[in-house]
Design a protein around this motif. Structure first.
Motif, PDB file in Angstrom:
ATOM      1  N   PRO A 217     -10.001  19.112   3.673  1.00 45.46           N
ATOM      2  CA  PRO A 217     -10.711  18.229   3.203  1.00 45.46           C
ATOM      3  C   PRO A 217     -10.070  16.666   3.817  1.00 45.46           C
ATOM      4  O   PRO A 217      -8.924  16.863   4.357  1.00 45.46           O
ATOM      5  CB  PRO A 217     -10.383  17.836   1.808  1.00 45.46           C
ATOM      6  CG  PRO A 217      -9.232  19.125   1.515  1.00 45.46           C
ATOM      7  CD  PRO A 217      -9.615  19.931   2.460  1.00 45.46           C
ATOM      8  N   GLN A 457     -17.345  15.798  -1.042  1.00 44.72           N
ATOM      9  CA  GLN A 457     -16.099  15.863  -2.057  1.00 44.72           C
ATOM     10  C   GLN A 457     -16.725  15.371  -3.412  1.00 44.72           C
ATOM     11  O   GLN A 457     -16.476  15.949  -4.465  1.00 44.72           O
ATOM     12  CB  GLN A 457     -15.095  14.837  -1.689  1.00 44.72           C
ATOM     13  CG  GLN A 457     -14.278  15.574  -0.362  1.00 44.72           C
ATOM     14  CD  GLN A 457     -12.962  14.872  -0.080  1.00 44.72           C
ATOM     15  OE1 GLN A 457     -12.554  14.081  -0.973  1.00 44.72           O
ATOM     16  NE2 GLN A 457     -12.567  15.109   1.244  1.00 44.72           N
ATOM     17  N   PHE A 493      -9.903  21.083  -4.721  1.00 36.76           N
ATOM     18  CA  PHE A 493      -9.981  19.702  -5.717  1.00 36.76           C
ATOM     19  C   PHE A 493      -9.301  19.770  -6.722  1.00 36.76           C
ATOM     20  O   PHE A 493      -9.974  18.811  -7.744  1.00 36.76           O
ATOM     21  CB  PHE A 493     -11.445  19.393  -5.668  1.00 36.76           C
ATOM     22  CG  PHE A 493     -12.066  19.318  -4.115  1.00 36.76           C
ATOM     23  CD1 PHE A 493     -11.904  17.937  -3.336  1.00 36.76           C
ATOM     24  CD2 PHE A 493     -13.023  20.330  -3.595  1.00 36.76           C
ATOM     25  CE1 PHE A 493     -12.052  17.815  -2.103  1.00 36.76           C
ATOM     26  CE2 PHE A 493     -13.318  19.866  -2.384  1.00 36.76           C
ATOM     27  CZ  PHE A 493     -13.056  19.034  -1.618  1.00 36.76           C
TER      28      PHE A 493
END
Lengths: 653, 263
Positions: A217, A457, A493
């Motif tokens: 990410p 995201q 996440f």
């Protein structure tokens, strides 16, 4: 032999220059961004990684693996013994004989390298690489003769001035290539950078047979930092170990031979891309590049430097957008270089900083942002396809054995046929399943591959928030792209929604059901069948067997394509490539369909709706294309069929 | 000289509102307003001023900023209040020479009246439904108006003026996350009259009016093509080309009286 003092001095000089070059090269890599790597552990693991992980890939080409083992092994051995025997002057017959053996081994290896270079395939680079076998021979030959006196074969001081001069010249040449050239950018750079690349690889999980395919990410808070940039604009925006990885390239061109975009004549060549990255990190032009160009683009006009923006002069954005992210190059690379990571990193800059996603890219991203699906359909119409299916909703049932992740195929009429088939199979096997309905969002695959990590995201976090409300043991999806995101990319996440949850592709799950006897299938009686491995199922997740076993369980004997399994050729549908649509000379899907046709198959079994769409887009006549779920549903033994016939009969009477 | 270089010195303001996606109802940059920003950026590049009246925290403003704006000026006020007064005052003081807006907003009243009311308040001419501004020379702009069926009308207008930007104008460029999160909101708190009438309204999604089916009488492809592309023939009216300006003005005045626009 005269001038006894000369050769140790030469060796010492070459080694000192090599060290200077090494420091210089290391500083070029250190210009990159920091990355969390355990340096000591990496170095300790490096020899094992070389002998196991790297060698396993080289071993696919037996000729080359033996040649390399002899040449490389012989060289490493010789170099250390040369230091002991000739530089430090240790007078030992055993060492001298060992050195002679090592040099002989290297010489024989170098002969095979030489033979390979007599008629080289187009994928390998020429230029300085053509000189390498001769340099290897010069090095091994000259030191062999030089070591003979130490081994006692020749008396000390034998040979005249002429021999000394010839030997000295050969030694200078050999060491120039092998010591000096190793750290100053010659072909031997691959050994130095390659060894360190194995030690400090950005995806340490890949070693020891592991798999690491999820993209990393982007830290979105960089956007608000002064001087912060999203994605990679300049070579120095890469992590330092990515830069090191680029330097490890041996220019063998195995990536080029596998790249579907290159074969289609789109302006991408993974090997050239990595070499351009090297030009970028070291500064200069690509004038010295001696391999195949990007199709349709002339070599020699690219210019870059560590602090130059890559897409302004070094690489045409079209090159980056041609990639289908199929990972064929990464799978094939003996140096385990990560081409796809680099390409997506640069795409991130183009999309998130420049706002320059080509063709329909911008529109698709806008749609995803506004409606959570790439087509821009009303979010409330996500379950319209299943109006007649009576699917249990997670919102109502709260828990189920299996969560069926429908994916954006819900909006596409062709994909809906796959979804219906799968639902019918689930019902036939009495699986306790539920769907998210309108609560499901696009998985974010396309947004992420198009470089919009912010949108990815956001989708991932919102999907995870929904998932965390419900209880289920397994997620099953018919879309390998969603499968890959859920399985490999959502874990970054900080959500526990997917802890202890098994993420499965429908072929894996259906195969389990068939093996357990929960699905009864008739034998398939149709024509010849071939199977196309979707990249995101195969190379990204290592699932090659389940779909094949499913087909076999229907009595199908698969006519394998020449490129199948981990070498499967992409359909052209990945990485947002159909959206950015960079023109080439051929279409990737056409080439893949040719592969399929050449097996004589009349049916191509597929496990991915993108592949189905791409392959069905090929003009007829061509084999039929069906998802495995669709093939299964036709062979399903309908246990309720008899009773239904009875009912019908009653109604008639 | 390139029109750009001239226009660079001009003060161009694009007014932006909060858009609403037709499918999801989510806030976004309004389609026509973002075209107004695009046109403004083409003319004034970095000197373009983008102005919004409402809530500076509004996410939709970020998607305008993502087009590459360094800042957006926001007149902070209740988003439901009438924006015409504060906008008019701000524009009067700012010395703007061209003001670009969308034809109508995608949310709120969506009456399409803002550009007209602003023009009235500022005493400027308004050019509705602009497709492009071709050139600006010596204080006169050559503007292309979008007419139905892809037709264009070239109009010359003296600065300063207001133009509403039609959906036929150049597409807005992509909005990028980086610049969107970096842009600065320059906030100025203003007072605006609450729209008392509007408070009693209830909002509901619009429904399309039923339309009478058109029976295609054309027999051949050529006829169908003609029917689809032919200019709509206005009935009545007359074309005055050779008469003197005074006569032409008189005719317009009479028509306006006849229609009850002027009394």
């Amino acid at each position: 032999m005269s001038f006894e003092w000369l050769h140790p001095l030469l060796i010492a000089t070459a080694l000192v220059l090599a060290v200077i070059g090494a420091v210089r090269r290391v500083n070029l890599w250190r210009a990159g961004k920091p990355d969390q790597i355990n340096l000591i552990a990496g170095l300790m693991a490096m020899p094992g990684r070389y002998l196991h992980d790297l060698h396993d890939i080289v071993e696919r080409d037996k000729y080359m693996s033996r040649t390399h083992a002899a040449t490389g092994g012989g060289f490493v051995l010789s170099a250390s013994l040369i230091i002991l025997v000739h530089l430090l002057g240790i007078d030992s017959q055993i060492l001298a004989w060992a050195l002679l053996a090592a040099l002989a081994l290297m010489f024989v290896g170098a002969l095979f390298v030489f033979k390979r270079r007599l008629n080289p395939p187009s994928r390998i680079s020429k230029g300085p690489w053509m000189r390498l076998p001769k340099s290897l021979l010069a090095f091994a030959g000259a030191f062999f003769v030089l070591t003979l006196p130490a081994a006692g074969v020749l008396p000390e001081g034998s040979g005249g001035v002429l021999l000394t001069i010839v030997l000295t010249a050969l030694i200078i040449w050999g060491m120039g290539e092998l010591f000096f050239g190793m750290t100053w950018g010659g072909p031997m750079k691959h050994a130095f950078a390659g060894a360190l690349h194995l030690a400090f690889h950005r995806r340490q999980e890949r070693f020891g047979g592991g798999r690491s395919t999820g993209l990393k990410p982007v830290d979105l808070s960089l956007a608000k930092e002064i001087g912060g940039v999203l994605g990679v604009a300049k070579p120095t925006d890469f992590k330092w170990n990515q830069l090191l990885g680029f330097d490890a390239c041996v220019q063998c061109g195995k990536c080029e031979a596998m790249c579907p975009a290159f074969a289609a004549g789109q302006p991408l060549n993974p090997k050239k891309l990595i070499q351009d990255m090297v030009v970028g990190l070291a500064g200069g032009t690509d004038a010295n590049y001696a391999g195949s160009p990007y199709p349709g683009k002339e070599v020699g006009h690219a210019r870059g430097g560590p602090d130059h923006i890559i897409t302004d002069g070094l690489i045409d954005p079209e090159t980056l957008w041609s990639c289908t992210t199929c990972r064929a190059c990464v799978e094939e690379c003996p140096m385990m270089i990560e081409h796809v990571d680099a390409i997506v990193d640069m795409r991130r800059y183009l999309t998130m900083e420049r706002g320059n996603t080509p063709n329909k890219g911008a529109e698709v991203l806008d749609n995803i942002i506004a409606t959570d699906n790439p087509g821009g359909y009303a979010p409330a119409s996500r379950t319209n396809w299943a109006a007649d299916q009576n699917l249990p909703l997670m919102r109502d049932v709260k828990q189920a054995d299996v969560l069926f992740w429908v994916s954006d195929g819900a909006f596409d009429m062709r994909s809906q046929r796959i979804l219906r088939a799968f639902v019918k199979l689930l019902k036939a096997a009495n699986v306790d399943f539920a769907v998210l309905g309108d609560e499901e969002l696009d998985c974010g695959d396309v947004a992420r591959r198009l470089g919009d990590d912010a949108t990815f995201q956001s989708l991932a976090k919102r999907n995870l928030a929904v998932l965390s409300q419900y209880k289920f043991k397994r997620i099953v999806t018919t879309d390998p792209h969603a499968y890959h995101c859920l399985r490999n990319e959502y874990s970054d996440f900080g959500s526990d929604a997917l802890n202890d949850v098994e993420v499965l592709h429908h072929t894996t799950f259906l195969n389990q059901l068939v093996q357990l006897g929960q699905l009864k299938l008739n034998n398939f009686t149709g024509a010849k069948v071939t199977y196309h491995d979707p990249c995101y199922l195969g190379r990204y997740n290592g699932e090659y067997e389940a779909p094949r076993e499913l087909l076999r369980s229907m009595g199908i004997e698969i006519a394998e394509m020449e490129r199948s399994g981990f070498r499967s050729r992409c359909c052209g549908g990945g990485g947002g490539a159909p959206v950015t649509d960079i023109p080439g000379e051929r279409r990737i899907a056409d080439m893949r369909m040719d592969d399929a046709s050449s097996t004589g198959a009349e049916l191509v079994a597929v496990g991915c709706q993108q592949c189905t769409a791409m392959l069905e887009g090929v003009v007829e006549p061509r084999p039929e294309v069906k998802d495995i779920a669709e093939i299964l549903v036709d062979q399903l033994v309908d246990q309720t069929a008899d009773s239904k016939v009875g009912q019908l009969a009653q109604e008639v009477h | 000289m390139q029109p750009n270089q001239l226009a660079n010195k001009l003060k161009i303001v694009s007014l932006v509102s909060v858009g609403k996606h037709p499918q999801s109802g989510r806030v976004r940059r309004a389609d026509q307003d973002s075209r107004a920003v695009e046109l403004g950026m083409k003319l004034a590049s970095d000197n373009l001023i983008v102005l919004h009246a409402g809530d500076p925290q509004e996410q939709a403003l970020r998607s305008y900023a993502g087009m590459g704006l360094k800042s957006i000026q926001v007149l902070e006020m209740d988003p439901a209040a009438d924006a015409v007064m504060p906008l008019g005052e701000h524009l009067q003081q700012s010395g703007a020479e061209i003001v670009l807006t969308g034809v109508r907003a995608e949310s709120g009243e969506s009456s399409g009246m803002v550009p007209y009311q602003l023009a009235e308040k500022l005493g400027w001419p308004i050019v509705p439904r602009v497709a492009d501004i071709v050139s600006i020379e010596a204080g006169i702009a050559e503007v292309l108006q979008a007419l139905p069926r892809g037709q264009r009308r070239s109009v010359k207008v003296r600065l300063p003026f207001i133009a509403s930007v039609d959906s036929a104008a150049q597409d807005a460029r992509q909005s990028a996350f980086g610049p969107a999160s970096r842009a600065v909101m320059e906030v100025e708190v203003v007072s605006a009259a609450t729209d008392a009438v509007r408070q009693s309204w209830e909002e509901a999604p619009a429904r399309k009016r039923p339309k009478r089916l058109k029976v295609v009488k054309a027999k051949t492809a050529a006829e169908r093509f003609k029917a689809a592309t032919a200019k709509s023939q206005g009935d009545g009216g007359k074309v005055m080309k050779n008469e003197s300006a005074a006569e032409q003005a008189q005719a317009i005045l009479e028509l306006l009286k006849e229609e009850g626009v002027l009394r």
